[in-house]
Design an enzyme around this catalytic site. Structure first.
Site, PDB file in Angstrom:
ATOM      1  N   ASP A 222     -54.886 -63.772  30.940  1.00  0.00           N
ATOM      2  CA  ASP A 222     -56.530 -63.813  30.238  1.00  0.00           C
ATOM      3  C   ASP A 222     -56.403 -63.885  29.109  1.00  0.00           C
ATOM      4  OD1 ASP A 222     -54.731 -61.344  29.774  1.00  0.00           O
ATOM      5  OD2 ASP A 222     -57.227 -60.066  29.391  1.00  0.00           O
ATOM      6  N   GLU A 223     -57.552 -64.389  28.462  1.00  0.00           N
ATOM      7  CA  GLU A 223     -57.281 -64.694  26.712  1.00  0.00           C
ATOM      8  C   GLU A 223     -55.688 -65.189  26.365  1.00  0.00           C
ATOM      9  OE1 GLU A 223     -59.689 -61.098  25.104  1.00  0.00           O
ATOM     10  OE2 GLU A 223     -57.442 -60.357  26.475  1.00  0.00           O
TER      11      GLU A 223
END
Lengths: 558, 558
Positions: free
Chosen positions: B356-357
Site C-alpha cells: 500500500d501507499e
C-alpha cells in the site's frame, strides 16, 4: 558526548573534565519557529534527553551548561534555614518523599547508587533546601483561590534552594525541580545548573471529573490527582452526582445514595471523600464539589421523595419527574440542611451549584408550578422561575459563608449574582462573547468551553486545546482580570476507570500549560517536544497517559 | 421473582417449585423495533440479567424457561462419548480450564460453592460434554481459512452436549456456553435449557494490530487475543513492522531489529512470536503476519544496507531513502531469504505482503531506476514498476507454498495476481465499487475500509461499524461469495499499551458480530442491550473494555 567521556574516564580511573560551554540558555516564552514535527522524531525516545523536559513551561528559566550529579544514597530534600516550615510540616514531608521517589525510583538505584561519584567529572548536588518565606507556613491549611503558588528555584553546586512565599509554591517548585533531574544512559542522575522564577498565569486551573455517569473508583480519582500535580493543576471540580447516579453518601440523607447510587458499593463514603480532599490538599489541589440543581437531578429523586417536580400530561401526573420542585418550601428545607452538610464536608471556600441545562417542559406541565408562576408574576418566563430557585439556593449557600460557582445559564437567565460568584463558561458557541458579557457585568469567569475533553477526535487534538487564548475577547483590562482561569472537563458518558487516564492525559496537559505558562508560550513545535517528554515522565510515574504520536519512551508502559 | 422464592425456600428449608413458563423464545435474527436506548437503561447494571447476553448472536437460538443450576464444585467440562478428542487434546484441555474460570471465577465459589443445591428448586446441570465429530480431532493443528467453526449446543438436564465437526467449532461453542451461564443475585450459577445451532457467516474475521508505530508488549497482544476469542474473531493480522520501527527479531537478519527497532528491548524475539502463535492457536485464531513492502519500509533500511532506493536531488543522492529498490538483484536475494524465514516462522497458509501507499517520488528521482524503467519499457508509469516488484515478491512467496494477502493498491495497479490472492479493501472512498471490481476479477476480498477503529469520534460509533453490510455492492452471487470477511484495523499512530484495550473493545465487537452473525441481525436496540452485557462480561474477564454508554457493571473495573 560528555557522557561517553565520563564512562571512559570511569573505566580508566581518571577524572575527565568535560568541555565547558560558554553560552547559557535563557528562555522566557519560547520563540522557535513553528512547524510539524520532523519524521526523525520517531527515532529518538521521547524521554531520551535532558532538555525540553519542563511542562508546563515556567515563566522564567535560565539553564547553565554545567551539570551536577545527584547520588540517590546521599541526596536530600530538606527544610532550609529560615523556613517557617520544618519536620512538623506533614505536607512538605510527604512531598519530599514523593519527589524523591519520582526522581530516583523506588529500588533500582539502591543496588548501584553508591558507585563512586569521584570517578565522574560532575560536581555533586547534595541537597535541595526548601524555604517557606511566610511567617506562618500554612502546612495544615487548605489551598484556596488566593493561595500564592510562586516560587524561585536556584540550582547551583553544592546545594539547590527552592524559595516560596507559601507551601503551595514549594509544591510547584518541587515538581519543577524533579523535572530538571534526569537519568543519563549510564544510570547517573544529573541536573543542569539553573535558575527559575515561576508563578501561574491564572489562579484557577481545574480538571472536571464526573462520577455520576460512571462511577470512578477512589484509586482512579487519586491517580488523576497525581497527574494533576504533575501538570500544576490546582482544582478538582468534582461533578459528583447527576441524573444517572448519586454516589455521594450523605450523612444527613443517606437514602440519597442508598437509592440513588448505581449500586451500594459504588458510593463515596464520608471517609472516601476525606481521603480525596486530603490527597488533593497534599498536592496543592482544591476540591470543589458540584451539586448541580435544579436540573440533572433524577437520581436525587429516588432517595428524597417530594423533591422533584411531578410531570403532568392531560391533567394527570405521568409518574415521571422533572427538575427540583421550585415551589414547595420543603425543597428549600431540604436544600438548607443538605448544603449545610456539604459546606462542612468540603473545606473549599467555593461550592459549585450547577444550574445548567434546565428543561422547562415538566415545570410547564405542572399545575402547581403554573399557579406559582402566576402568583409571582413570572408570566410564562420559566427562566424567571429558574432564577428564583437558584437565587434561593445561592442565598442558602451564602449563609454558610461559601462562595459559589455556577454554569453560565445562571448568568444568562439573569439571576442576581453576588459579585464574587464565579461563572463557568461552557457553551462552545461564541464563548468569547460570553466571557465579555460575564466580565462586563463585573463577575468572575472560568473558561471551559474549548476544553471539553470528552469530545474526542482522531489525531493530535491537544494542539487545538493548546492554541486557545482565554483572554482573546473584547473587554477592558479590568474585565480580563476577571477571568481567573479554566477547566478541562472530562464528562463521564463514555468514560470510566477503563479509559479515564489515557483519555485525559496528556490531552489535559495542553490546558495545564495554557493556564500556567506565559501567554506567549504558544509554539506548537516546542510544545510537541516537551509534551512528548512530559508524557513519558507521567508514564514512568505510573500515569497511563496515551501517546502524543508515534515513538516510544525509555520506560514503556507494560 | 423465582429467585426470591428460591431464597425463601432455602430459608424455610422447603423445596419451592418455580412457576413454569409455557412459551419458549426462538430467535433467528432479532426483529425488535429499533430505537434509542431508554433512559431507564442506566438504572440496571449492564450485566444484571441472564437474557440478552449472547455476543455475537448465534445463527439459531432456542431458549426454554427451565433453569438449571451449576455447582462449581461438581460441574465438569469433559470429552463426550464418541469424540475424537480426549484428554490428550491440549487445546481442549486448556479451553476447559479457561472457560471453567470464566464461568465460575477463580476463588469466590470455593468458599461457598458446596452450599446444598437440594434446597433449591432448579435441577442440576452436571456436565458439558464436548464431542468432536471428525475422525481426526485436529487438536495439534493450526486453524486455517477453511476450518470448520460450526457447532451445535444442547443444554438439557442433566448434561449439556456440545457437538462440533472440528475443535475450532468446539472453541466457539464453549464461548457461547459460557455466555449462557450467569450468576444470580444469590451467587447461584444458572443456565436456561437451550439449543443453539451456530456457524460463522464469514470465515475471515480479523483484528489488525500495528506494532511498529508503537511497540505493544507481549501481554497486550495476548490480552487482545483473549478479547478476540470472546468475540469469535479468528484472525490476528499482525502489522508487525513499518517505517517507524522493526520490532521483529529475524533469525537470518538480526540487524533488522538491532538497528530498526525503537530500542533493543522493544522487540519480538522468536520465542515471543511462538508464544503469540500458540496462544492464538489455542483460541482458534490464525496469525497472519504482514511484512509490508516496497513502501512503509524506512526501518528496514537501518539494518539492511542497499535495500532501499537512494533518493536524488539535482543529480546527487540526498542521503534519504525511498521504498525498497526494485531494480537491484540483491533486493530479491534478500527478500527470497527473508520470506523463507517468515514462511517457516509463521505457520499460517497466508502471508500479508502489504503493497500500500507506495510513494513514487524517490523512484522518479533515482537515475538507475529511471534507466531500468526505460529498459523495461515502463515509460513513466511507476505503477508498472511497483507491480513488477510486487510480482517478484508474490512469486517468491508462492514458491514457499504460501497464499498471499495484499492491500488493494496491488490490485488497482494491475499486478497479475494468483486467483487465491486475498485483496484487502481499505480505502474508505467508495469501497463498494472496489469490492465489485476485486470480486469481478475473480479475486477474494477482505473488507476493512469502514472499520478503521483508530479513527475515533465522540459517542457510540460502534453503531456505525455495526451498520455496515459487507455484501452491499453490485455483483453476482458468485462475486458475493468471494468476500470472505473483514478486519477491524487499529493502526498504532496514537495507540500503545496505555490505551489499546479500551480503544479497541467493545468497538471491535460490533465488527465481530457483523462478521459472525446472520445478515439480518441488524437491530441496534437489541445489539445495544447485548453489547452492554458483553462489555461487562469482558471487564469481568480482565479486558478493560470501555463503556458503551452511561451505567455500570456488577463487576466494575477497579
Amino acid at each position: 558526548m560528555c557522557r561517553a567521556m565520563g564512562l571512559a574516564g570511569l573505566l580508566l580511573g581518571l577524572v575527565v573534565v568535560p568541555a565547558v560551554l560558554v553560552s547559557t540558555n535563557l528562555r522566557q516564552g519560547a520563540a522557535r519557529t513553528g512547524a510539524e514535527p520532523e519524521p526523525s522524531d520517531w527515532e529518538v525516545a521521547a524521554d531520551a534527553g535532558p532538555e525540553d523536559s519542563l511542562w508546563p513551561l515556567p515563566q522564567w528559566v535560565r539553564t547553565y551548561p554545567r551539570q551536577l550529579q545527584l547520588a540517590p544514597s546521599r541526596f536530600q530534600l530538606v527544610h532550609g534555614a529560615g523556613s517557617s516550615a520544618g519536620p512538623g510540616c506533614g505536607l512538605l514531608q510527604d512531598a519530599f518523599r514523593r519527589y524523591y521517589e519520582y526522581m530516583f525510583g523506588r529500588s533500582r538505584w539502591r543496588t548501584w547508587g553508591r558507585w563512586p561519584l569521584a570517578a565522574r567529572a560532575e560536581p555533586e548536588l547534595f541537597q535541595l533546601q526548601v524555604v517557606i518565606e511566610a511567617g506562618d507556613s500554612g502546612c495544615d491549611r487548605h489551598p484556596q483561590l488566593g493561595s500564592n503558588e510562586a516560587y524561585h528555584l536556584s540550582v547551583t553546586q553544592p546545594v539547590a534552594v527552592l524559595k516560596a512565599p507559601e507551601v503551595w509554591g514549594a509544591l510547584r517548585g518541587l515538581e519543577t525541580f524533579s523535572q530538571l533531574v534526569h537519568e543519563d544512559d549510564y544510570g547517573s542522575f544529573l541536573v543542569n545548573e539553573s535558575e527559575i522564577n515561576d508563578f501561574p498565569r491564572f489562579p484557577h486551573r481545574g480538571v472536571l471529573l464526573d462520577t455520576s455517569r460512571h462511577y470512578l473508583p477512589l484509586k482512579s480519582i487519586l491517580t488523576n490527582l497525581d497527574a494533576m500535580a504533575f501538570n500544576k493543576f490546582n482544582v478538582l471540580h468534582w461533578h459528583i452526582v447527576d441524573d444517572q447516579s448519586f454516589p455521594y453518601q450523605s450523612i444527613y440523607f443517606p437514602e440519597l445514595s442508598d437509592k440513588g447510587a448505581y449500586s451500594s458499593n459504588l458510593i463515596y463514603t464520608p471517609a472516601d471523600v476525606r481521603v480525596v480532599i486530603e490527597y488533593a490538599r497534599l498536592r496543592g489541589i482544591r476540591v470543589i464539589p458540584e451539586f448541580d440543581t435544579p436540573g440533572h437531578t433524577q437520581s436525587w429523586g429516588k432517595g428524597q421523595k417530594d423533591l422533584l417536580t411531578p410531570c403532568y400530561s392531560g391533567g394527570q401526573p405521568t409518574g415521571s419527574f422533572g427538575p427540583v420542585n421550585p415551589v414547595w418550601n420543603t425543597t428549600y428545607d431540604f436544600m438548607t440542611k443538605f448544603f449545610k452538610e456539604i459546606s462542612n464536608v468540603f473545606p473549599d471556600e467555593f461550592i459549585h451549584l450547577g444550574g445548567d441545562e434546565v428543561d422547562f417542559s415538566c415545570w410547564k406541565s405542572n399545575p402547581e408550578v403554573k399557579e406559582f408562576m402566576k402568583k409571582r408574576g413570572f408570566g410564562i418566563d420559566y427562566a424567571k422561575l429558574e432564577s428564583y430557585y437558584v437565587q434561593n439556593i445561592l442565598d442558602i449557600v451564602s449563609s454558610y459563608n461559601k462562595g459559589q460557582m455556577v454554569w453560565q445559564e445562571v448568568f444568562d437567565h439573569k439571576a442576581q449574582l453576588k459579585p464574587d460568584t464565579i461563572v463557568q463558561v461552557w457553551m462552545a458557541n461564541n464563548y468569547a462573547h460570553e466571557l465579555s458579557s460575564v466580565t462586563g457585568a463585573g463577575l468572575t469567569a472560568v473558561l471551559s468551553a474549548p476544553w471539553y475533553l470528552d469530545y474526542i477526535s482522531y489525531g493530535q487534538d491537544w494542539k487545538k486545546y493548546y492554541s486557545v487564548e482565554p483572554l482573546k475577547f473584547s473587554g477592558s483590562e479590568k474585565q480580563k482580570k476577571l477571568v481567573i482561569g479554566g477547566e478541562a472537563c472530562l464528562w463521564g458518558e463514555f468514560v470510566d476507570a477503563t479509559n479515564l487516564t489515557p483519555r485525559l492525559w496528556p490531552r489535559a496537559s495542553a490546558v495545564g500549560e495554557r493556564l500556567w505558562s506565559s501567554s506567549n508560550v504558544t509554539n506548537l513545535q516546542d510544545a510537541y517536544r516537551r509534551l512528548r517528554h512530559h508524557r513519558c515522565r507521567m508514564l514512568r510515574r505510573g500515569i497511563a497517559a496515551e501517546p502524543v504520536f508515534v515513538g516510544y519512551c525509555a520506560h514503556e508502559a507494560r
